[in-house]
Scaffold this active site. Sequence first.
Site, PDB file in Angstrom:
ATOM      1  N   GLN A 104      28.599  16.997   9.906  1.00 33.03           N
ATOM      2  CA  GLN A 104      27.611  16.664  10.942  1.00 33.03           C
ATOM      3  C   GLN A 104      26.986  15.315  10.621  1.00 33.03           C
ATOM      4  O   GLN A 104      26.159  14.825  11.372  1.00 33.03           O
ATOM      5  CB  GLN A 104      26.515  17.726  10.965  1.00 33.03           C
ATOM      6  CG  GLN A 104      27.031  19.118  11.232  1.00 33.03           C
ATOM      7  CD  GLN A 104      25.942  20.147  11.015  1.00 33.03           C
ATOM      8  OE1 GLN A 104      25.048  20.305  11.829  1.00 33.03           O
ATOM      9  NE2 GLN A 104      26.004  20.845   9.910  1.00 33.03           N
ATOM     10  N   ASN A 105      27.366  14.758   9.499  1.00 34.71           N
ATOM     11  CA  ASN A 105      26.718  13.523   9.051  1.00 34.71           C
ATOM     12  C   ASN A 105      27.339  12.292   9.696  1.00 34.71           C
ATOM     13  O   ASN A 105      28.494  12.298  10.091  1.00 34.71           O
ATOM     14  CB  ASN A 105      26.782  13.424   7.525  1.00 34.71           C
ATOM     15  CG  ASN A 105      25.986  14.540   6.868  1.00 34.71           C
ATOM     16  OD1 ASN A 105      25.148  15.142   7.529  1.00 34.71           O
ATOM     17  ND2 ASN A 105      26.246  14.809   5.618  1.00 34.71           N
ATOM     18  N   ASP A 107      27.168   9.293   8.064  1.00 38.31           N
ATOM     19  CA  ASP A 107      27.021   8.302   6.985  1.00 38.31           C
ATOM     20  C   ASP A 107      28.333   7.822   6.358  1.00 38.31           C
ATOM     21  O   ASP A 107      28.335   7.004   5.450  1.00 38.31           O
ATOM     22  CB  ASP A 107      26.111   8.877   5.877  1.00 38.31           C
ATOM     23  CG  ASP A 107      26.634  10.193   5.309  1.00 38.31           C
ATOM     24  OD1 ASP A 107      27.857  10.428   5.308  1.00 38.31           O
ATOM     25  OD2 ASP A 107      25.786  10.989   4.847  1.00 38.31           O
ATOM     26  N   HIS A 122      29.204  14.755  14.876  1.00 39.24           N
ATOM     27  CA  HIS A 122      28.006  14.127  15.446  1.00 39.24           C
ATOM     28  C   HIS A 122      28.155  12.611  15.533  1.00 39.24           C
ATOM     29  O   HIS A 122      27.172  11.896  15.672  1.00 39.24           O
ATOM     30  CB  HIS A 122      26.751  14.510  14.646  1.00 39.24           C
ATOM     31  CG  HIS A 122      26.326  15.931  14.875  1.00 39.24           C
ATOM     32  ND1 HIS A 122      25.403  16.581  14.098  1.00 39.24           N
ATOM     33  CD2 HIS A 122      26.717  16.829  15.817  1.00 39.24           C
ATOM     34  CE1 HIS A 122      25.244  17.823  14.551  1.00 39.24           C
ATOM     35  NE2 HIS A 122      26.033  17.994  15.584  1.00 39.24           N
ATOM     36  N   GLY A 213      24.821  22.164   2.489  1.00 37.20           N
ATOM     37  CA  GLY A 213      23.659  21.435   3.007  1.00 37.20           C
ATOM     38  C   GLY A 213      23.502  21.479   4.503  1.00 37.20           C
ATOM     39  O   GLY A 213      23.158  20.479   5.127  1.00 37.20           O
TER      40      GLY A 213
HETATM   41  P1  NAD Z   1      20.754  20.166   8.560  1.00 34.14           P
HETATM   42  O1  NAD Z   1      21.274  21.326   9.285  1.00 34.14           O
HETATM   43  O2  NAD Z   1      21.715  19.101   8.201  1.00 34.14           O
HETATM   44  O3  NAD Z   1      19.908  20.746   7.247  1.00 34.14           O
HETATM   45  C1  NAD Z   1      19.820  20.191   6.024  1.00 34.14           C
HETATM   46  C2  NAD Z   1      20.068  21.295   4.987  1.00 34.14           C
HETATM   47  O4  NAD Z   1      20.283  20.675   3.720  1.00 34.14           O
HETATM   48  C3  NAD Z   1      18.914  22.285   4.788  1.00 34.14           C
HETATM   49  O5  NAD Z   1      19.400  23.617   4.887  1.00 34.14           O
HETATM   50  C4  NAD Z   1      18.423  22.004   3.350  1.00 34.14           C
HETATM   51  O6  NAD Z   1      17.970  23.165   2.702  1.00 34.14           O
HETATM   52  C5  NAD Z   1      19.664  21.471   2.720  1.00 34.14           C
HETATM   53  N1  NAD Z   1      19.479  20.610   1.539  1.00 34.14           N
HETATM   54  C6  NAD Z   1      18.438  19.793   1.236  1.00 34.14           C
HETATM   55  N2  NAD Z   1      18.682  19.145   0.070  1.00 34.14           N
HETATM   56  C7  NAD Z   1      19.902  19.553  -0.349  1.00 34.14           C
HETATM   57  C8  NAD Z   1      20.709  19.238  -1.484  1.00 34.14           C
HETATM   58  N3  NAD Z   1      20.320  18.347  -2.406  1.00 34.14           N
HETATM   59  N4  NAD Z   1      21.907  19.842  -1.615  1.00 34.14           N
HETATM   60  C9  NAD Z   1      22.339  20.750  -0.688  1.00 34.14           C
HETATM   61  N5  NAD Z   1      21.614  21.087   0.398  1.00 34.14           N
HETATM   62  C10 NAD Z   1      20.415  20.488   0.569  1.00 34.14           C
HETATM   63  O7  NAD Z   1      19.623  19.628   9.401  1.00 34.14           O
HETATM   64  P2  NAD Z   1      18.820  18.273   9.480  1.00 34.14           P
HETATM   65  O8  NAD Z   1      18.527  17.695   8.144  1.00 34.14           O
HETATM   66  O9  NAD Z   1      17.675  18.618  10.361  1.00 34.14           O
HETATM   67  O10 NAD Z   1      19.766  17.297  10.284  1.00 34.14           O
HETATM   68  C11 NAD Z   1      19.888  17.365  11.689  1.00 34.14           C
HETATM   69  C12 NAD Z   1      21.152  16.648  12.100  1.00 34.14           C
HETATM   70  O11 NAD Z   1      21.077  15.260  11.745  1.00 34.14           O
HETATM   71  C13 NAD Z   1      22.386  17.204  11.401  1.00 34.14           C
HETATM   72  O12 NAD Z   1      23.470  17.105  12.267  1.00 34.14           O
HETATM   73  C14 NAD Z   1      22.574  16.250  10.261  1.00 34.14           C
HETATM   74  O13 NAD Z   1      23.879  16.203   9.779  1.00 34.14           O
HETATM   75  C15 NAD Z   1      22.113  14.917  10.873  1.00 34.14           C
HETATM   76  N6  NAD Z   1      21.648  14.079   9.757  1.00 34.14           N
HETATM   77  C16 NAD Z   1      22.610  13.345   9.118  1.00 34.14           C
HETATM   78  C17 NAD Z   1      22.258  12.645   7.988  1.00 34.14           C
HETATM   79  C18 NAD Z   1      23.360  11.864   7.304  1.00 34.14           C
HETATM   80  O14 NAD Z   1      24.278  11.355   7.972  1.00 34.14           O
HETATM   81  N7  NAD Z   1      23.326  11.781   5.965  1.00 34.14           N
HETATM   82  C19 NAD Z   1      20.949  12.662   7.494  1.00 34.14           C
HETATM   83  C20 NAD Z   1      19.978  13.412   8.198  1.00 34.14           C
HETATM   84  C21 NAD Z   1      20.359  14.146   9.328  1.00 34.14           C
END
Ligand code: NAD
Length: 268
Positions: A104-105, A107, A122, A213
């Site tokens: 879903q990332n 990055d 996404h 995550g």
């Molecule tokens: P999400 O469903 O991606 O939730 C994040 C999850 O990560 C939570 O359940 C949390 O407990 C867990 N988490 C936190 N730290 C962690 C770690 N160190 N190791 C493993 N798990 C960990 O929901 P969101 O953050 O609300 O994101 C919403 C949407 O936006 C998603 O589609 C997400 O992929 C996207 N998003 C992408 C990025 C990116 O590209 N890196 C960053 C933020 C959000």
Amino acid sequence: MNNDIREAAEWVRHSERLLVFTGAGISAESGIPTFRDDDGFWREFPPERFATWDGLFKTALHQPRAFAEFVHAVIAPIAAAEPNAAHRAIADAERHVDVTVVTQNIDRLHWEAGTTTTHEVHGSMFEIVDRRRRFRRYVSRQQLRRVATAIERASRGLLTLPRVMWAVRRIAGIGVRGIHFPNLVLFGDALAEPAWSASRRAAEQVDCVIQVGCSGMVYPAATLPEIARAQGATVIDVDPHSGQGDIWLRGTATQIVPELMNTAFAPR
Ligand code: NAD
């Protein structure tokens, strides 16, 4: 070693096709904050103003500084990030088993870690498209870094809409082909195709899913492990806060994923 990791490793070891499904949590230890956790991105940038194209457009028009702060908060950590041990362990697992990564990332860290097949349901911060998504071009991490720096510079003065648009012109704006912007799926958008159809097909064919995550609250992407489970796959969750799978490995991505893969694929 904890017994749950041993049990999970057995499922991974005996799987023929493995699906790794990742959310924001896998990249948290690469320095990219999640949106939903306590340090609450959504609290500072409420989704109704920042997570829809319409809301973003209005924010840019009426509050260019808030728009610039949001764009900077999203791209600066991504521009500085590198794959972590969890991304690398998933890429290395391809030496032992058929792996499909669905993320879903936005990055691009799975690609950079060396994973061959990554479906970005996404979208991607690195793919720039026009309104009909016919024209595509790619920006590098270094170019994203330049955009972040341009926003920082512009923010030192009076931040008008033209100044913000000039700072972000490499990734969004109006050019000779009309408007262009990053190929992202925001609230209310359909998931990216063909990535989503390919992900669903993959989910129907795997015997094991490692979910890393993911809060399980982002729909429809969150249905993917259920699709796999309905076909008999075992779902392993890696998350420090919550787990909905058959086995919950409680911990961070870099604490758990490398150990899980090492245990599963260690020579016996
Ligand atoms: P999400 O469903 O991606 O939730 C994040 C999850 O990560 C939570 O359940 C949390 O407990 C867990 N988490 C936190 N730290 C962690 C770690 N160190 N190791 C493993 N798990 C960990 O929901 P969101 O953050 O609300 O994101 C919403 C949407 O936006 C998603 O589609 C997400 O992929 C996207 N998003 C992408 C990025 C990116 O590209 N890196 C960053 C933020 C959000």
